[in-house]
Design a protein around this motif. Structure first.
Motif, PDB file in Angstrom:
ATOM      1  N   VAL A 171       0.824  -1.219   0.000  1.00  0.00           N
ATOM      2  CA  VAL A 171       0.000   0.000   0.000  1.00  0.00           C
ATOM      3  C   VAL A 171       0.851   1.260   0.000  1.00  0.00           C
ATOM      4  N   PHE A 172       1.883   1.297   0.843  1.00  0.00           N
ATOM      5  CA  PHE A 172       2.642   2.530   1.054  1.00  0.00           C
ATOM      6  C   PHE A 172       4.029   2.444   0.431  1.00  0.00           C
ATOM      7  N   PRO A 173       4.546   3.579  -0.084  1.00  0.00           N
ATOM      8  CA  PRO A 173       5.921   3.604  -0.591  1.00  0.00           C
ATOM      9  C   PRO A 173       6.910   3.409   0.539  1.00  0.00           C
ATOM     10  N   GLN A 174       8.058   2.846   0.217  1.00  0.00           N
ATOM     11  CA  GLN A 174       9.034   2.508   1.252  1.00  0.00           C
ATOM     12  C   GLN A 174       9.509   3.742   2.014  1.00  0.00           C
ATOM     13  N   GLN A 175       9.644   4.884   1.329  1.00  0.00           N
ATOM     14  CA  GLN A 175      10.123   6.077   2.030  1.00  0.00           C
ATOM     15  C   GLN A 175       9.147   6.498   3.117  1.00  0.00           C
ATOM     16  N   LEU A 176       7.848   6.438   2.856  1.00  0.00           N
ATOM     17  CA  LEU A 176       6.887   6.797   3.892  1.00  0.00           C
ATOM     18  C   LEU A 176       6.945   5.799   5.049  1.00  0.00           C
ATOM     19  N   ILE A 177       7.069   4.522   4.732  1.00  0.00           N
ATOM     20  CA  ILE A 177       7.194   3.504   5.793  1.00  0.00           C
ATOM     21  C   ILE A 177       8.408   3.801   6.662  1.00  0.00           C
ATOM     22  N   ASP A 178       9.545   4.053   6.038  1.00  0.00           N
ATOM     23  CA  ASP A 178      10.776   4.325   6.800  1.00  0.00           C
ATOM     24  C   ASP A 178      10.623   5.586   7.656  1.00  0.00           C
ATOM     25  N   ASN A 179      10.080   6.648   7.070  1.00  0.00           N
ATOM     26  CA  ASN A 179       9.911   7.895   7.815  1.00  0.00           C
ATOM     27  C   ASN A 179       8.974   7.711   9.003  1.00  0.00           C
ATOM     28  N   PHE A 180       7.888   6.997   8.777  1.00  0.00           N
ATOM     29  CA  PHE A 180       6.904   6.790   9.850  1.00  0.00           C
ATOM     30  C   PHE A 180       7.505   5.966  10.981  1.00  0.00           C
ATOM     31  N   LEU A 181       8.266   4.944  10.642  1.00  0.00           N
ATOM     32  CA  LEU A 181       8.903   4.123  11.672  1.00  0.00           C
ATOM     33  C   LEU A 181       9.909   4.930  12.480  1.00  0.00           C
ATOM     34  N   LEU A 182      10.725   5.728  11.823  1.00  0.00           N
ATOM     35  CA  LEU A 182      11.693   6.557  12.538  1.00  0.00           C
ATOM     36  C   LEU A 182      10.990   7.539  13.478  1.00  0.00           C
ATOM     37  N   THR A 183       9.906   8.128  12.983  1.00  0.00           N
ATOM     38  CA  THR A 183       9.148   9.088  13.795  1.00  0.00           C
ATOM     39  C   THR A 183       8.559   8.416  15.020  1.00  0.00           C
ATOM     40  N   LYS A 184       7.917   7.279  14.826  1.00  0.00           N
ATOM     41  CA  LYS A 184       7.236   6.607  15.932  1.00  0.00           C
ATOM     42  C   LYS A 184       8.218   6.021  16.937  1.00  0.00           C
ATOM     43  N   ARG A 185       9.363   5.560  16.466  1.00  0.00           N
ATOM     44  CA  ARG A 185      10.356   5.020  17.411  1.00  0.00           C
ATOM     45  C   ARG A 185      10.963   6.135  18.265  1.00  0.00           C
ATOM     46  N   GLN A 186      11.165   7.312  17.680  1.00  0.00           N
ATOM     47  CA  GLN A 186      11.652   8.431  18.490  1.00  0.00           C
ATOM     48  C   GLN A 186      10.603   8.857  19.513  1.00  0.00           C
ATOM     49  N   GLU A 187       9.348   8.922  19.098  1.00  0.00           N
ATOM     50  CA  GLU A 187       8.277   9.286  20.031  1.00  0.00           C
ATOM     51  C   GLU A 187       8.147   8.253  21.141  1.00  0.00           C
ATOM     52  N   LEU A 188       8.247   6.974  20.798  1.00  0.00           N
ATOM     53  CA  LEU A 188       8.147   5.912  21.801  1.00  0.00           C
ATOM     54  C   LEU A 188       9.234   6.072  22.861  1.00  0.00           C
ATOM     55  N   ARG A 189      10.430   6.372  22.402  1.00  0.00           N
ATOM     56  CA  ARG A 189      11.551   6.580  23.341  1.00  0.00           C
ATOM     57  C   ARG A 189      11.299   7.776  24.250  1.00  0.00           C
ATOM     58  N   ASP A 190      10.869   8.884  23.676  1.00  0.00           N
ATOM     59  CA  ASP A 190      10.765  10.118  24.451  1.00  0.00           C
ATOM     60  C   ASP A 190       9.508  10.170  25.310  1.00  0.00           C
ATOM     61  N   MET A 191       8.428   9.534  24.876  1.00  0.00           N
ATOM     62  CA  MET A 191       7.204   9.514  25.687  1.00  0.00           C
ATOM     63  C   MET A 191       7.413   8.782  27.009  1.00  0.00           C
ATOM     64  N   ASP A 192       8.324   7.837  27.000  1.00  0.00           N
ATOM     65  CA  ASP A 192       8.570   7.041  28.197  1.00  0.00           C
ATOM     66  C   ASP A 192       9.104   7.886  29.349  1.00  0.00           C
ATOM     67  N   GLU A 193       9.625   9.068  29.032  1.00  0.00           N
ATOM     68  CA  GLU A 193      10.197   9.938  30.064  1.00  0.00           C
ATOM     69  C   GLU A 193       9.162  10.873  30.690  1.00  0.00           C
ATOM     70  N   LEU A 194       7.927  10.866  30.158  1.00  0.00           N
ATOM     71  CA  LEU A 194       6.913  11.810  30.603  1.00  0.00           C
ATOM     72  C   LEU A 194       5.904  11.174  31.543  1.00  0.00           C
ATOM     73  N   THR A 195       5.313  11.999  32.387  1.00  0.00           N
ATOM     74  CA  THR A 195       4.218  11.538  33.223  1.00  0.00           C
ATOM     75  C   THR A 195       2.956  11.403  32.363  1.00  0.00           C
ATOM     76  N   ARG A 196       1.949  10.708  32.901  1.00  0.00           N
ATOM     77  CA  ARG A 196       0.692  10.568  32.175  1.00  0.00           C
ATOM     78  C   ARG A 196       0.082  11.935  31.876  1.00  0.00           C
ATOM     79  N   GLN A 197       0.132  12.856  32.820  1.00  0.00           N
ATOM     80  CA  GLN A 197      -0.432  14.179  32.604  1.00  0.00           C
ATOM     81  C   GLN A 197       0.295  14.907  31.489  1.00  0.00           C
ATOM     82  N   GLU A 198       1.615  14.782  31.425  1.00  0.00           N
ATOM     83  CA  GLU A 198       2.384  15.420  30.357  1.00  0.00           C
ATOM     84  C   GLU A 198       2.059  14.800  28.999  1.00  0.00           C
TER      85      GLU A 198
END
Length: 448
Positions: A412-439
């Motif tokens: 369905v999706f071009p490889q560049q969009l897949i790669d970009n989305f994965l990089l974005t979500k993995r960075q968010e996953l890493r950084d969200m772990d440092e925040l409280t639920r309220q944040e």
């Protein structure tokens, strides 16, 4: 639009500033404020900003290990207006218009990291087969008082009271915010967003508005993207917040973006209609395609950490990969009604999705199914929550890995969009772990 963009500006002399904006992978509008002269130049020559801007994280930060940033010198893309043309932004104090744009390479090729181009690719696949998807979405959202430490229902402008109760299909709940909804419908008309019925939903201060079906997936996604901006902007003008966050309240159901679609052939006949309630083999082929892609596409339908709070049993959101006739516990529902209107309702997406990516994933999977011509399992009866069925990923990290490994996603999706989305979500996953639920709630409340 019915008139040229240049003529539109002449017909609206009160508009003095323009926002030129594209949709990033998180559905956030990214772009520039510009005067009329610059907007006119953008119509003919386009405008530039870095390609990396369409794959920023939810905070608007660069993706640290993205090749789009330092490895390639953070090079520019060239953005041109979409066919939508200028759209008023009536929730702002000054007369302003939005010019939706999308990204290309300097040589005119579509930029594969642009979510609107991803949907356009899917739409072009249908056109090549002589098929036309007819699409509508239902958007659920919450009206919220976020002025204090804890989220709560806003005070009704009519009664001056705060009613802390879920009221399914309550006219009183709609009337409590009558001025907001009156403005919302007026502004939808001004913005050419085909808003249909509104209802109150099962959550605190939760509502749903249906958008009228479109025989153009890009128009349907444009409408949804603009509608979300309008609802959030208008709510602030009325003194409270509106949020499409998947589940702001732990004890109440979350918000979805249900997508309905049928498919017309060259003669305008619905290929899902066989004159009966059962529908055609093509209906079941499309269902099978959606089911095959559902596990791998979960990251599209539930793109954020808090998206998975919604996808739990007995909470009016699907958790199992299954289909059914007229059954809202199933991930894929075939609604009842006259055979010519036979359609599929895909119920997985949260309100926090990017509409372009969600519709590309749904329609692309359905087309894969039409091409593969495989039959789905038998439709379920009864509650999907009470049955032993294949399930979707239950957490963000699992969804990221499933997206990475999915062959259906790659169809369905071009490889560049897949790669970009994965990089974005993995960075968010890493950084969200440092925040409280309220944040976490604070960042998602306004952005998604």
């Amino acid at each position: 639009m019915s008139t040229s963009p240049e003529l539109w500006l002449r017909e609206h002399p009160q508009v003095r500033t323009i926002r030129a904006a594209a949709c990033d992978l998180n559905g956030v509008a990214r772009g520039k404020r510009m005067p009329i002269a610059s907007a006119l130049k953008t119509l003919s020559d386009g405008t530039k900003f870095p390609m990396s801007v369409l794959s920023l994280d939810i905070w608007g930060e660069d993706i640290e290990d993205s090749p789009l940033v330092f490895e390639t010198g953070d090079r520019d893309g060239l953005l041109f207006p979409t066919e939508r043309g200028f759209v008023p932004m009536p929730w702002l104090e000054a007369p302003t218009a939005l010019l939706p744009i999308w990204m290309f390479h300097e040589d005119g090729r579509a930029y594969d990291g642009d979510p609107r181009h991803a949907l356009a690719r899917v739409s072009e696949r249908y056109t090549a087969k002589g098929l036309t998807p007819v699409v509508a979405v239902e958007l659920e959202f919450f009206l919220i008082d976020d002025s204090g430490r804890h989220l709560q229902v806003p005070v009704s402008p009519r009664s001056g009271k705060r009613r802390k109760a879920a009221e399914i299909l309550s006219i009183r709940a709609l009337d409590a915010f009558d001025t907001f909804f009156t403005d919302l419908y007026e502004y939808c008309e001004i913005m050419d967003i085909p808003a249909d019925t509104a209802i109150s939903e099962a959550g605190l201060g939760q509502f749903e508005i249906n958008l009228v079906h479109q025989a153009d997936p890009l128009k349907a996604a444009d409408d949804a993207w603009l509608f979300k901006q309008l609802v959030k902007g208008l709510a602030r003008r009325h003194g409270f917040a509106a949020s499409f966050m998947a589940k702001p309240y732990e004890d109440y159901a979350g918000s979805g973006m249900h997508a309905h679609f049928s498919v017309l052939d060259r003669t305008g006949k619905n290929i899902f209609d066989d004159g009966t309630e059962r529908g055609t083999d093509a209906l079941r082929h499309a269902i099978r395609g959606c089911m095959d892609a559902m596990h791998g596409s979960a990251l599209i339908f539930a793109p954020h950490l808090t998206s998975y709070d919604r996808l739990v049993p007995d909470a009016h959101a699907p958790t199992e990969i299954c289909w059914a006739y007229e059954n809202r516990t199933a991930a894929i529902r075939v609604p009842s009604g006259p055979p010519p209107s036979r359609r599929i309702e895909h119920r997985v997406s949260g309100g926090d999705v990017n509409p372009y990516l969600a519709l590309a994933a749904i329609l692309g999977a359905a087309l894969n199914g039409l091409e593969d011509k495989k039959m789905p399992p038998e439709p379920i009866t009864g509650s999907a929550y009470a049955q032993d069925l294949p399930s979707m990923p239950t957490d963000w990290a699992s969804a990221i890995e499933a997206f990475d490994k999915s062959e259906q996603v790659k169809r369905v999706f071009p490889q560049q969009l897949i790669d970009n989305f994965l990089l974005t979500k993995r960075q968010e996953l890493r950084d969200m772990d440092e925040l409280t639920r309220q944040e976490q709630v604070e960042i998602y409340l306004d952005t998604v």
